[in-house]
Design a protein around this motif. Structure first.
Motif, PDB file in Angstrom:
ATOM      1  N   ALA A 145       0.822  -1.221   0.000  1.00 56.62           N
ATOM      2  CA  ALA A 145       0.000   0.000   0.000  1.00 56.62           C
ATOM      3  C   ALA A 145       0.853   1.268   0.000  1.00 56.62           C
ATOM      4  N   GLY A 146       0.392   2.239  -0.741  1.00 52.93           N
ATOM      5  CA  GLY A 146       1.036   3.542  -0.753  1.00 52.93           C
ATOM      6  C   GLY A 146       2.035   3.723  -1.880  1.00 52.93           C
ATOM      7  N   THR A 147       2.536   2.617  -2.433  1.00 54.32           N
ATOM      8  CA  THR A 147       3.495   2.734  -3.533  1.00 54.32           C
ATOM      9  C   THR A 147       2.846   3.402  -4.741  1.00 54.32           C
ATOM     10  N   VAL A 148       3.497   4.435  -5.262  1.00 49.72           N
ATOM     11  CA  VAL A 148       3.063   5.099  -6.483  1.00 49.72           C
ATOM     12  C   VAL A 148       4.188   4.937  -7.505  1.00 49.72           C
ATOM     13  N   SER A 149       3.843   4.479  -8.695  1.00 53.25           N
ATOM     14  CA  SER A 149       4.878   4.165  -9.681  1.00 53.25           C
ATOM     15  C   SER A 149       4.579   4.807 -11.017  1.00 53.25           C
ATOM     16  N   LEU A 150       5.613   5.278 -11.667  1.00 56.98           N
ATOM     17  CA  LEU A 150       5.505   5.686 -13.070  1.00 56.98           C
ATOM     18  C   LEU A 150       5.919   4.522 -13.954  1.00 56.98           C
ATOM     19  N   THR A 151       5.391   4.473 -15.172  1.00 52.00           N
ATOM     20  CA  THR A 151       5.899   3.498 -16.137  1.00 52.00           C
ATOM     21  C   THR A 151       7.306   3.925 -16.563  1.00 52.00           C
ATOM     22  N   THR A 152       8.025   2.982 -17.134  1.00 53.12           N
ATOM     23  CA  THR A 152       9.407   3.293 -17.541  1.00 53.12           C
ATOM     24  C   THR A 152       9.446   4.416 -18.572  1.00 53.12           C
ATOM     25  N   THR A 153       8.497   4.447 -19.469  1.00 48.36           N
ATOM     26  CA  THR A 153       8.547   5.475 -20.513  1.00 48.36           C
ATOM     27  C   THR A 153       8.137   6.846 -19.988  1.00 48.36           C
ATOM     28  N   THR A 154       7.194   6.902 -19.065  1.00 51.72           N
ATOM     29  CA  THR A 154       6.822   8.212 -18.510  1.00 51.72           C
ATOM     30  C   THR A 154       7.953   8.765 -17.656  1.00 51.72           C
ATOM     31  N   PHE A 155       8.551   7.918 -16.833  1.00 53.13           N
ATOM     32  CA  PHE A 155       9.681   8.397 -16.028  1.00 53.13           C
ATOM     33  C   PHE A 155      10.781   8.928 -16.951  1.00 53.13           C
ATOM     34  N   ALA A 156      11.082   8.197 -18.005  1.00 55.24           N
ATOM     35  CA  ALA A 156      12.121   8.644 -18.939  1.00 55.24           C
ATOM     36  C   ALA A 156      11.733   9.962 -19.606  1.00 55.24           C
ATOM     37  N   ALA A 157      10.461  10.110 -19.940  1.00 62.35           N
ATOM     38  CA  ALA A 157      10.023  11.357 -20.580  1.00 62.35           C
ATOM     39  C   ALA A 157      10.203  12.543 -19.643  1.00 62.35           C
ATOM     40  N   VAL A 158       9.893  12.347 -18.378  1.00 61.10           N
ATOM     41  CA  VAL A 158      10.057  13.442 -17.418  1.00 61.10           C
ATOM     42  C   VAL A 158      11.526  13.858 -17.332  1.00 61.10           C
ATOM     43  N   VAL A 159      12.402  12.875 -17.189  1.00 57.93           N
ATOM     44  CA  VAL A 159      13.831  13.206 -17.109  1.00 57.93           C
ATOM     45  C   VAL A 159      14.269  13.937 -18.367  1.00 57.93           C
ATOM     46  N   ARG A 160      13.864  13.422 -19.518  1.00 56.79           N
ATOM     47  CA  ARG A 160      14.287  14.018 -20.790  1.00 56.79           C
ATOM     48  C   ARG A 160      13.797  15.463 -20.905  1.00 56.79           C
ATOM     49  N   GLU A 161      12.583  15.715 -20.462  1.00 57.26           N
ATOM     50  CA  GLU A 161      12.055  17.067 -20.585  1.00 57.26           C
ATOM     51  C   GLU A 161      12.675  18.027 -19.566  1.00 57.26           C
ATOM     52  N   TYR A 162      13.020  17.545 -18.387  1.00 60.97           N
ATOM     53  CA  TYR A 162      13.817  18.380 -17.474  1.00 60.97           C
ATOM     54  C   TYR A 162      15.116  18.786 -18.200  1.00 60.97           C
ATOM     55  N   VAL A 163      15.768  17.788 -18.767  1.00 63.66           N
ATOM     56  CA  VAL A 163      17.063  18.028 -19.403  1.00 63.66           C
ATOM     57  C   VAL A 163      16.919  19.000 -20.568  1.00 63.66           C
ATOM     58  N   GLU A 164      15.875  18.827 -21.368  1.00 61.52           N
ATOM     59  CA  GLU A 164      15.702  19.717 -22.525  1.00 61.52           C
ATOM     60  C   GLU A 164      15.507  21.169 -22.092  1.00 61.52           C
ATOM     61  N   SER A 165      14.765  21.382 -21.022  1.00 62.30           N
ATOM     62  CA  SER A 165      14.576  22.753 -20.541  1.00 62.30           C
ATOM     63  C   SER A 165      15.897  23.333 -20.049  1.00 62.30           C
TER      64      SER A 165
END
Lengths: 253, 253, 253, 253, 253, 253
Positions: free
Chosen positions: E80-100
């Motif tokens: 209970a309580g675990t919140v998870s992103l899929t591998t592709t969404t997590f990667a997209a977030v990192v990539r978009e941080y980096v692009e900015s």
């Protein structure tokens, strides 16, 4: 032939239109239930005809681009006949229309949007275009909210909205042949008819969508029979004038 | 009112139509150059009106669903006014139309496709649906290729096709008000006018697309003026009869 | 060592090959049921060996790039062992092969496609590349349809096709060690054996796919035993000659 | 005929194999530069032949599924001939292979991975499958890292790795016909030859990839000529034994 | 105010920081079960505070960018309580941080990663960036593996890891207020407690993930009570020193 | 320890919280320029602290889930330090938070959104969830628009908004340590300072976004110095009371 519609132009006409008609209007509708008296295409018909009136008002400086006959209508899917795109597919279609028009030289694009369910996706497209197409102007307008003062003057039900007084009045004005006058019946008209989630969903500032089968047995909010004769004209005139006014300022900028 | 169009039905009508009209026809067009004499919407107009004739032929057992006014036209983007969807967005739109219709109970869907550029995407949708919706029947039909015997009887140019004899004849028959008769001029009509890549792209069995600005200066293949009076009727009658025949067999299956 | 295969070259060889062998052939297959007598890899084996024969014919001006061992086979998934890619993943793989080859300088790419289920996805790739890589030539060819005249001369069953006379003949010619001669048995051979949907699915012009478990109990259309000795050679020779002829013209363009 | 390869089985054989051979090995390679002496397919060849040896060791309880001939090789794209998939496309291909095999009843899938660039994508697939296919076991193994003790016993260069001592030794053992013995030359062999970013990229615990043109002029790390005769056998034997050992435990679980 | 955190800077400060602080540290965590005694945010807290200590060590030449509070945790979703992103969404977030960040001028970005489940996705981002942003340096570092020598000196359980001795020691050192000392209880501590799949999943070289409910009844591997007072300091000091050392070399390159 | 934050709970606490605290608040912010006086994290700080106050008001029946520290800010990317997600990635993150929470049993989720740029994406998520998770309630609320009556009572500039009077007042109240009082300077305060596109972009009903470098030289709309002492308290109290009121009704429904 209607020379305000890009669809009816030849490619040679279109080439001239990039300069002569620098504003493209994209009519966006929905394909969804509108209660027992209005057709599934109500939103597209309203958007399309209002866009046509706006283009006429602008006297050739704007034309109608391709339309969006199906919108984002997940909240109406419990009612037969509703066809809905996902938010991302609808946004992709708008974006690709814009990219093609941009390629030919157009830089001002205004979506004339007859369906509230499209609002959010249209705004996401507008946001994405700021980064990908910085030399493009992209705007979208709703219809009825442009004339909220006119609606305020109508004697509408306590609960009113989808397929209700204001929408029926517009369709009667714009496409009376599509209105089943004898089948027009009231839907949910009083707050007391809503259950607690339905009531919450209609708060002003907090967005809390529920599906329409929870809000109304027949899919209607308000009483479509209460639209007096002149309301349709007042609504349409106000909406057209305000979009045209915006477009005039934009074209002059 | 035209009761063969789902767009013009109410949701209550639509509910009855699931049983009464178990076949849905989806007219698919393009928004692309058709030379100096035909409008950008040529393919949708042909698809839409032929679908209407087919539905009429089937006497209420089929109706027209939402249309696809913009198709896959990357090969025409060099010509002004062409609006194109990517192959994946076009496919997504078709799939989501189908999913909504399936949700309401329809199990037989036939895309009446006026534009060859949509063929591949339609086939990918058909393949994907085999896995995701095994209880659904999904088919698509082209128009002119259904009447290749009629075309063979016409006195067409050595090179003919897009916006040429057969297509112009159909539009004259179906929507003469959209044909600019005085602007109809021949495009590329002889093989000798094609360069080597253009020639290769028109091999029968090997698929090798090139953009249309390489194939024709004005976007036309063939001579639209050569369509004699009766060809349009022959073509349309043959196409309608063959689609209706297929539909009859399907409805009986 | 086979110097016609890019896979077997070193990077230094590859660098020279960009100039010396400007055409890349990509063999595309499937990983799917081919009845009781042929292996799952039948389509790749045919594509790969025919590509090799074409490259040999072209005498060094073409080479084989990476192959596509798994294709789009949703219609065969009811049969054990079939592995299928979705249409979009298959297209992505082809596109990324092409993008890498383009980066190294190749500008002519021809997919030699042994599996009809790949056709639509290959065409979508071709369409997309027109916009994203306008300086690239991309084509794809089927195998058996190139030799339809040879098939017409064979004494095939009334219903024939997948794993039938023509395909078995090719594999016998190209890889006899993979054919289980004793297990070759007829599948569906007469139209009367097809149910109504199966019959509809085999109309010439209208695309209406059904899954193969509906068409044939054992996955075969036709009678693989009827291929006489010389058919395989005739088919392969014709296919190779026609692809090589196309390639010669392209290389000369 | 090699009955350990699913590709060479018929669908009837495959149906039996689901029970008889419950473990599927998927050989994953790359299509990338391997210096002046090794072919582009080096990683697939190693993976494929090792998978074959493992399957043989398991005596029919495992078989080879479809291979992945092209992997994730963005770091090698500066070298001619390298073909690379993006991380998401490679992952999609693996996932769709797995989904098809799962549909037929297989529940144990092991990717035998010859290319380090595929590691991350394989792990993302493994993570995603935990949620989407909880009844499936999915594992992947590298090759050379399984035999790091054997490498430690070899007299390798200070800098060694890609196309160097251990990889060349394996290919000599597994496919000597693909090794250009006379072209084997050293690449970067000493730390002092690396620039500061190159040095940083080779830290043990922190992942900092750089492209290979920064690490080595000819694409090689180490000296491929230094692999003594027995190393290839030792490496391959160790790798095969360890994968087979893992598989035995898995099959017994 | 902490001037090492970009979040707390104004845009004018940020503009100066591009030059003054050319290295951006992105703390990556998870939102997942950490047994009965540690909070769901354990991994983010460790990553964030260690990044802060590294930035302090670097004396203004590095700063903390936006954090990644939720990671890839499919293996913990049964708790209970675990919140998870899929591998592709997590990667997209990192990539978009980096692009900015790249857009503003930063060229050195280091993810300080507190959660092993993020490793694969971070590596896919690193691979993709090699092609799309060749002028950018992107690295990621784990935490505990940087101090494996310190762990080796601790008296850890036979089975140890998630929420065990080393992780608890770090959190006690970095955020003792978040540790429920009285609730710390051992989880799985001996190999004999693992079932056969659990044992296989913990092989060194072969990646075979299983969900954590199979590995441990309470989600813990090891005995968090066994961390002696000084271990947390030794671990944190070692991790900070090694990341700072890497950063120093990078900044000097 | 703050027991209103899921991040600080253990998994065992979380299991109990599903029942005890059936409403999850997700604080959504942005990482974007807020002029010379406010930090990049202004929107997250406001959202987070207001969510905390709301949770306190609800006395344990709500708790804070994971936050969204970076939002959709393409319109601010011209200002250093702004980090933005695309609309689809932001939506994916929200959706995946929701899916994880839903899996554990939560059915009421309210995003407390400090940044207008997130509005559209949040609404698309709400629409998509109607279809995919019909048993879930998902709502989102803005902050300042909930207290438009309070703003109307403030003596704000003719042009006011981003980083202006009302926003600065909130941050002073909620996190005075993050406000650079001495750097607070007015931005664009009068309509006459806007150019024609800027004026159009601020029409009430028509959505026409432009980038903020067009609207304001320093990124500020309004005069942050004009917020009198009590405004921050009035704004925050009103916002908290209205969100808490909505939540009470929802919890009672």
């Amino acid at each position: 032939m209607n020379t305000l519609r890009l669809a009816e132009l030849t490619t040679e006409d279109a080439e001239r239109a990039v300069t002569a008609s620098p504003l493209v209007l994209l009519p966006a509708g929905a394909f969804e239930q509108h209660g027992p008296g209005l057709p599934l295409s109500t939103d597209l018909v309203r958007a399309d005809r209002i866009a046509e009136l706006v283009a006429a008002e602008l006297d050739g400086r704007a034309l109608l681009g391709p339309s969006l006959p199906v919108g984002v209508s997940p909240h109406h899917l419990a009612f037969a006949g509703t066809v809905s795109l996902t938010t991302t597919t609808f946004a992709a279609v708008v974006r690709e229309y814009v990219e093609s028009l941009h390629r030919h030289g157009w830089r001002k694009i205004l979506v004339v949007n007859g369906h509230g369910g499209n609002n959010a996706s249209l705004s996401t497209v507008a946001q994405d275009l700021l980064v990908t197409h910085p030399d493009l102007g992209f705007a979208w307008t709703p219809l009825t909210p442009l004339a909220s003062d006119v609606v305020a003057d109508m004697d509408v039900s306590e609960v009113h909205g989808h397929s209700g007084e204001a929408e029926t009045a517009q369709l009667r004005r714009l496409a009376p042949e599509l209105v089943h006058e004898k089948r027009l019946v009231p839907g949910t008209t009083r707050r007391a008819e809503l259950d607690s989630l339905g009531t919450l969903s209609r708060q002003a500032a907090i967005t809390f969508p529920v599906t329409y089968d929870r809000l109304s047995r027949n899919g209607v909010l308000g009483d479509p029979r209460r639209a007096a004769a002149g309301h349709g004209k007042s609504l349409v005139d106000a909406i057209v004038a305000r979009i045209a006014g915006f477009a005039e300022e934009w074209l002059a900028s």
